[in-house]
Scaffold this motif. Structure first.
Motif, PDB file in Angstrom:
ATOM      1  N   ALA A 115       0.897  -1.253   0.032  1.00 28.86           N
ATOM      2  CA  ALA A 115      -0.126  -0.037  -0.023  1.00 28.86           C
ATOM      3  C   ALA A 115       0.865   1.135   0.089  1.00 28.86           C
ATOM      4  CB  ALA A 115      -1.018   0.107   1.281  1.00 28.86           C
ATOM      5  N   ARG A 116       2.055   1.413   0.819  1.00 31.76           N
ATOM      6  CA  ARG A 116       2.859   2.415   1.018  1.00 31.76           C
ATOM      7  C   ARG A 116       3.494   2.647  -0.255  1.00 31.76           C
ATOM      8  NH1 ARG A 116       4.258   0.265   5.988  1.00 31.76           N
ATOM      9  NH2 ARG A 116       5.939  -0.546   5.110  1.00 31.76           N
ATOM     10  N   PHE A 117       3.981   1.540  -1.299  1.00 30.95           N
ATOM     11  CA  PHE A 117       4.660   1.494  -2.334  1.00 30.95           C
ATOM     12  C   PHE A 117       3.633   2.062  -3.434  1.00 30.95           C
ATOM     13  CE2 PHE A 117       6.533  -0.243  -6.422  1.00 30.95           C
ATOM     14  CZ  PHE A 117       7.750   0.083  -6.265  1.00 30.95           C
ATOM     15  N   ALA A 118       2.565   1.742  -3.674  1.00 30.02           N
ATOM     16  CA  ALA A 118       1.380   2.121  -4.345  1.00 30.02           C
ATOM     17  C   ALA A 118       1.187   3.539  -4.332  1.00 30.02           C
ATOM     18  CB  ALA A 118       0.239   1.267  -4.223  1.00 30.02           C
ATOM     19  N   ARG A 119       1.362   4.067  -3.155  1.00 29.50           N
ATOM     20  CA  ARG A 119       0.958   5.526  -2.760  1.00 29.50           C
ATOM     21  C   ARG A 119       2.215   6.258  -3.450  1.00 29.50           C
ATOM     22  NH1 ARG A 119      -1.418   3.790   2.049  1.00 29.50           N
ATOM     23  NH2 ARG A 119       0.522   4.093   3.215  1.00 29.50           N
ATOM     24  N   THR A 124      -2.284   8.976 -10.869  1.00 29.84           N
ATOM     25  CA  THR A 124      -3.446   8.095 -10.310  1.00 29.84           C
ATOM     26  C   THR A 124      -4.205   7.134 -11.347  1.00 29.84           C
ATOM     27  OG1 THR A 124      -4.988   9.897 -10.877  1.00 29.84           O
ATOM     28  CG2 THR A 124      -4.140  10.148  -8.926  1.00 29.84           C
ATOM     29  N   GLU A 125      -3.582   6.752 -12.269  1.00 25.42           N
ATOM     30  CA  GLU A 125      -3.855   5.814 -13.286  1.00 25.42           C
ATOM     31  C   GLU A 125      -3.419   4.532 -12.697  1.00 25.42           C
ATOM     32  OE1 GLU A 125      -5.689   6.444 -15.871  1.00 25.42           O
ATOM     33  OE2 GLU A 125      -5.647   8.608 -15.488  1.00 25.42           O
ATOM     34  N   LEU A 126      -4.203   3.712 -13.345  1.00 27.27           N
ATOM     35  CA  LEU A 126      -3.973   2.098 -13.088  1.00 27.27           C
ATOM     36  C   LEU A 126      -2.654   1.717 -13.227  1.00 27.27           C
ATOM     37  CD1 LEU A 126      -5.027  -0.682 -11.975  1.00 27.27           C
ATOM     38  CD2 LEU A 126      -5.895  -1.192 -14.231  1.00 27.27           C
ATOM     39  N   GLY A 142      -3.991  -3.659  -3.856  1.00 28.54           N
ATOM     40  CA  GLY A 142      -4.456  -2.887  -2.727  1.00 28.54           C
ATOM     41  C   GLY A 142      -5.918  -2.241  -3.105  1.00 28.54           C
ATOM     42  N   SER A 143      -5.937  -0.895  -2.632  1.00 30.02           N
ATOM     43  CA  SER A 143      -7.133  -0.256  -2.681  1.00 30.02           C
ATOM     44  C   SER A 143      -6.808   1.079  -3.042  1.00 30.02           C
ATOM     45  CB  SER A 143      -8.076  -0.090  -1.685  1.00 30.02           C
ATOM     46  OG  SER A 143      -8.544  -1.617  -1.117  1.00 30.02           O
ATOM     47  N   PRO A 144      -6.318   1.666  -4.340  1.00 30.84           N
ATOM     48  CA  PRO A 144      -6.538   0.797  -5.483  1.00 30.84           C
ATOM     49  C   PRO A 144      -5.389   0.251  -5.963  1.00 30.84           C
ATOM     50  CG  PRO A 144      -6.242   3.135  -6.287  1.00 30.84           C
ATOM     51  CD  PRO A 144      -6.201   3.024  -4.841  1.00 30.84           C
ATOM     52  N   GLY A 145      -5.362  -1.100  -6.678  1.00 31.61           N
ATOM     53  CA  GLY A 145      -4.228  -1.520  -7.043  1.00 31.61           C
ATOM     54  C   GLY A 145      -3.722  -0.969  -8.071  1.00 31.61           C
TER      55      GLY A 145
END
Length: 311
Positions: A115-119, A124-126, A142-145
């Motif tokens: 989740a931290r890495f995704a942020r 903001t795109e997939l 994650g939310s979102p993946g």
């Protein structure tokens, strides 16, 4: 209880021996569900069987009998399980619980790290494209993946292969394949005999994503070609967090997963009759283990009730 309590400890051996065949012969979505559910149920039943093996001989100990307010004589007569067997079962049970607990802690940390890495990913795109010559592509649940792909990977593929690669990673996110892998890993930690089932789940979730990508773009050969090219150019594990799901896989089955996945995409699907037969047989074996475990627990309950009445 004499025989039934040992059966849930034997069935995982049979399941481990057939896990690779089920992963290869069943449709990947069905195989993922079946292997994950089988691993979870067998881990639970084996733990309950170990608990039952622990309860009978330890229950004959005077201090435990006084605490439980039952007689020590009846368990001696109807429960021929030695104290040594009970202590060994208790040790195995404690080891399995501790291993499963540690696996759960590591998995929770991996989810938070993902989740931290995704942020930290830009935009903001997939799909996130990183300017990196090393060919990498992976999905971060994650939310979102997010789907991370490097410029090196994009340069290695043509347009149709890029669409196949992204469809594969998107299937990992929409199918929540990380949950299947997590459940199977947790079961394998509790009972190491189930490790082949966990390896099978890792393979079948990759095959599931392959088939989803093939359905999405309508060309199985393109997906097979994209997987082959990605595997040839990816020389190490994905650069993202531990929870990342990559097209080349992480903990594959023995014998090379990518060639088998490519061959499966180029081959006709499994026969419906064989699929039904294998699935029914696997469900029957798991159901037999669960029924044996419930029977042993029921007998244990009756044994203790009789011991209380004889007190």
């Amino acid at each position: 209880m004499h025989v039934a309590v040992y059966l849930p400890l034997i069935v995982p051996i049979l399941a481990a021996g057939s896990a690779r065949r089920l992963a290869m012969w069943l449709p990947p979505r069905l195989a993922s569900w079946l292997l994950t559910c089988a691993a979870t149920v067998l881990a639970a039943t084996s733990a309950l069987a170990l608990a039952a093996l622990t309860a009978v001989p330890i229950g004959r100990m005077p201090a435990v009998a006084r605490w439980g307010r039952w007689s020590t004589h009846l368990p001696d007569h109807d429960g021929p399980i030695s104290l040594l067997v009970g202590l060994a079962a208790a040790g195995a049970l404690c080891a399995g619980v501790c291993a499963a607990g540690w696996t759960l802690v590591r998995r929770t940390r991996a989810v938070r790290a993902a989740a931290r890495f995704a942020r930290t990913m830009p935009g903001t795109e997939l799909v996130v494209v990183l300017d990196d010559p090393n060919p990498e592509a992976y999905a971060i649940p994650g939310s979102p993946g997010r789907i991370v792909v490097t410029t090196g990977m994009l340069a290695a593929l043509d347009e149709s292969e890029r669409r196949a690669l992204l469809a594969h990673e998107r299937a990992h996110l929409t199918g929540r394949h990380h949950l299947f892998v997590a459940a199977a890993d947790l079961a394998a930690a509790a009972n190491p005999l189930l490790r082949p089932l966990a390896a099978g789940v890792r393979y079948t979730t990759e095959r599931w994503a392959d088939e989803s990508a093939a359905t999405g773009i309508g060309d199985r050969r393109v997906v097979a070609r994209a997987i082959g090219k990605a595997a040839l150019r990816t020389r190490h594990a994905p650069g993202g967090p531990a929870l990342a799901l990559a097209v080349t896989g992480r903990d594959p089955l023995r014998g090379g997963p990518v060639p088998r996945r490519v061959a499966a995409l180029l081959a006709p699907g499994p026969e419906v009759r064989r699929t039904r037969g294998l699935a029914a047989a696997a469900v029957g074996v798991v159901g037999f283990a669960a029924a044996s475990c419930l029977h042993a627990i029921y007998d244990l309950n009756i044994l203790l009730e009789h011991a209380r009445l004889s007190h």
